[in-house]
Design a protein around this motif. Sequence first.
Motif, PDB file in Angstrom:
ATOM      1  N   UNK A 146       0.889  -1.266  -0.116  1.00 34.50           N
ATOM      2  CA  UNK A 146      -0.009  -0.025   0.203  1.00 34.50           C
ATOM      3  C   UNK A 146       0.804   1.402   0.096  1.00 34.50           C
ATOM      4  N   UNK A 147       2.258   1.180   0.103  1.00 31.32           N
ATOM      5  CA  UNK A 147       3.165   2.265  -0.003  1.00 31.32           C
ATOM      6  C   UNK A 147       4.382   1.901  -0.908  1.00 31.32           C
ATOM      7  N   UNK A 148       5.330   2.644  -0.491  1.00 37.84           N
ATOM      8  CA  UNK A 148       6.586   2.397  -1.487  1.00 37.84           C
ATOM      9  C   UNK A 148       7.242   1.095  -1.460  1.00 37.84           C
ATOM     10  N   UNK A 149       7.112   0.346  -0.159  1.00 40.16           N
ATOM     11  CA  UNK A 149       7.410  -0.881   0.064  1.00 40.16           C
ATOM     12  C   UNK A 149       8.932  -0.844   0.731  1.00 40.16           C
ATOM     13  N   UNK A 150       9.471   0.329   0.993  1.00 40.47           N
ATOM     14  CA  UNK A 150      10.875   0.379   1.698  1.00 40.47           C
ATOM     15  C   UNK A 150      10.908   1.702   2.343  1.00 40.47           C
ATOM     16  N   UNK A 151      11.842   2.048   3.044  1.00 41.50           N
ATOM     17  CA  UNK A 151      11.911   3.276   3.848  1.00 41.50           C
ATOM     18  C   UNK A 151      11.998   4.448   2.673  1.00 41.50           C
ATOM     19  N   UNK A 152      11.263   5.712   3.418  1.00 39.10           N
ATOM     20  CA  UNK A 152      11.174   6.747   2.365  1.00 39.10           C
ATOM     21  C   UNK A 152      11.497   8.001   3.266  1.00 39.10           C
ATOM     22  N   UNK A 153      11.926   8.969   2.846  1.00 43.14           N
ATOM     23  CA  UNK A 153      11.906  10.176   3.149  1.00 43.14           C
ATOM     24  C   UNK A 153      10.998  11.265   2.565  1.00 43.14           C
ATOM     25  N   UNK A 154      10.149  11.721   3.142  1.00 43.85           N
ATOM     26  CA  UNK A 154       9.365  13.067   2.322  1.00 43.85           C
ATOM     27  C   UNK A 154      10.343  14.153   2.539  1.00 43.85           C
ATOM     28  N   UNK A 155      10.442  14.626   1.094  1.00 41.69           N
ATOM     29  CA  UNK A 155      11.020  16.257   1.009  1.00 41.69           C
ATOM     30  C   UNK A 155      10.382  17.133  -0.037  1.00 41.69           C
ATOM     31  N   UNK A 156      10.638  18.293   0.315  1.00 42.48           N
ATOM     32  CA  UNK A 156       9.781  19.089  -0.409  1.00 42.48           C
ATOM     33  C   UNK A 156      10.254  19.081  -1.999  1.00 42.48           C
ATOM     34  N   UNK A 157       9.286  19.500  -2.692  1.00 40.07           N
ATOM     35  CA  UNK A 157       9.462  19.864  -4.128  1.00 40.07           C
ATOM     36  C   UNK A 157      10.641  20.941  -4.407  1.00 40.07           C
TER      37      UNK A 157
END
Length: 757
Positions: free
Chosen positions: A470-481
Amino acid sequence: MKVRTVFDLMKDRVNEYPLDRVAEITGVHPGNIARVAREFAAAKSAMIYASWGACKHYHSDLFQRGMAYLCALTGNSGGKPGSGIKVSTWWPPPATVLMGGGIGGGGLRLQTEPAGELPIDRVSMQEFSKMTFQMGRMGNASPLIPWLYAHDKKWREIAHKQSYNDPSLPRPVKQYLKEALAENWQPVSPKPPRKPKFLYFSGPNPLRRWPNPKLIRDSLWAGLETIVTCDFRMSTSGLYSDYILPACGYYEKPGIKYTSSYVPYVIVGDRAVPPLYDSMHEWDITLLLAKKIQERSRERGIEPYTDSRGGNHNLATLFDDLSADGHYLMGEEGEEKALDYIMQYSAITRNSGLGEGAWGKAAERGMVKIKKVQPSALAVYFNAVYSDYTEEEPMNQCGWFVNMKNPWPTLTGRQQFYIDHPWFLEAGEEMLVHKEPVQSGGKYPIRMTGGHTRWSMHSIWRANPQLLRLQRGEPVAYISAEDAARRKIKDHDYIRLKNDVGKVELRAKVSPSVQPGSAIVYHAWEGYQFRDWATQNDVTASPIKPTNMVGNYGQLHYRMASYTMNHVPKEVAAAAWKNAAEVKLPLQPTPLDAQPSAYVQKAWANRERGNVPSVAVRALSVGDQLVLRLEWAAPDPRRLINDNDVYADACAVIFPSNGKDAELSTMGSPERPVTTWYWRAGAPGPFLATATGLGTVSRAAKHGLQATGEWQAGFWNVVIAGPAKSARIGVAVWSGVSGERAGLKSHTPAWHDLKVG
């Protein structure tokens, strides 16, 4: 004697924060700030819902004091529905009745006789709080952060580093910590110099949750003699344990699930399917362990003993006490007998009309309505409601103080705006004040924050394959555009977040809703889901705020899960390397005839040298610091000089000292000197040197350099940082396995101007 009221002092403090200044601090338009303030003040009832996220920043206590100020000034401290501050308050835990728990706490021996209500209907919270403070010091719970500080030297060196803490403190942080531990304000067991030897945990996941888990794993964790995990899954911590006791899953056992006072119900769960394989209920695991310990204790003739906190124990009767002389045994019948006792006699279910067969009725319904609770029972354990409960209106807090006018459990007996403890005065926090986030982990342009994941309860289902889909499937960092564009990061690129403490590699998730200058990494990823098992907590410095460690002052005492130093996983300074373009620099051997020693020229005449063909370099500008990352191949690394004929791998970054390009192969000349940042594997730190030719290197006594190096999968990765006037550099690399040292090395034949991100 002239005095001023605290209210006058507070008005002075408020005047220091006009709307335009608050808008500048927060980034919120002054009109919006004024509107929210007026609506809050004019509301018939207003509540601040904060939960526990508000206590996981360095200055969280200031956040929460600000909330308390606002509620008090607008008549919303409590005593009416929909008012006050809601920070995860709980009903009294029902299971404590099985242990004989009451105002004075419970014991080891489980109860079988019907339990009555508490002998007194109401208690003075001011006096009762004093008793809970004393119990907090004498109990079995050690606060985590002080415990880590006391027992992990490497972790301690990071946590009390002055530059990561509040710059307004007049004294070194370690002085405050030394005093707090000496005064037993934060009870640590065992007390140093005694060391912990055995760690048993059921439920938590220390090497996922603790700050700097990779560092702890290689220091404190490695020094423990025995580590036992009781869990229903293979967690990161379980993989680094000596033994794993397999517990069954949530739907394979009966139990009481949630007792949050947000709802007037006790939620229960029953066994839906039998346990898989050898797994079993923690109830059974505990009783089996107690039975074996009692058996071995009797065989060995172990006498009763008193622990370091004054508690008396007799291992020879452990199982008899825990089973109430065989009344509660392993298996479904024993589990349900214990649950039946709890549902019949706990403070929050005894009046729910369940009667005989209480557990069966509760399990069939799935929830039990709380009908009536004795007021004194609402004062114990984690409950912080401090109001009588009735079914007629929603639960609200602090009614005992607001409506009944009982003294608040504070030093003054009132809500206390002014705290005159010496440490608060030293920090300038005797009254509420705004302070900027600390430079946790160093001065970097990106601030990493976090929050609770939406696809798991902590790390329980963080690696669940179905939920990962349901998501990326691995660790992610949300960063600004904006940050992504500036650093040429595309969605789903691998990026590295790095600071003085450590690094973490994960995917980038570019989002227009993220504030520029921020990276958001939601919690609970397991270590094994990351490259090199380094998680977002491995860049967490977790600086320790002294005012969170205070004791012997009215309301300021250690209480389990109530007042102690939390670790700080939600504010970390970090740098993102993806923004820095990588350039690959070719290297060549230093000419042999340029070596100042005839012996070296002769000895190396037929030997290979300059065996590192290239080095990859990236550059970042962080404040006044130039941060460089160097990466080169080293299939057979040399990490340490441990003998006369052993040489370590090393690297150097060379700058023209006076802006004039010098000959790199000869390390400059008297007219064109060079400055060098030098790192060597196994050395205690980097050093800075100047040179005016081969054999003329002179080390500087002081420098502002920082460096870290790591070898992984055949490559050295070294980051070195310091003040620099330009990014025009040369590079030298020494191969330890080839015996290279001093003037024998690989170097860039020409100067390079790096593009700084």
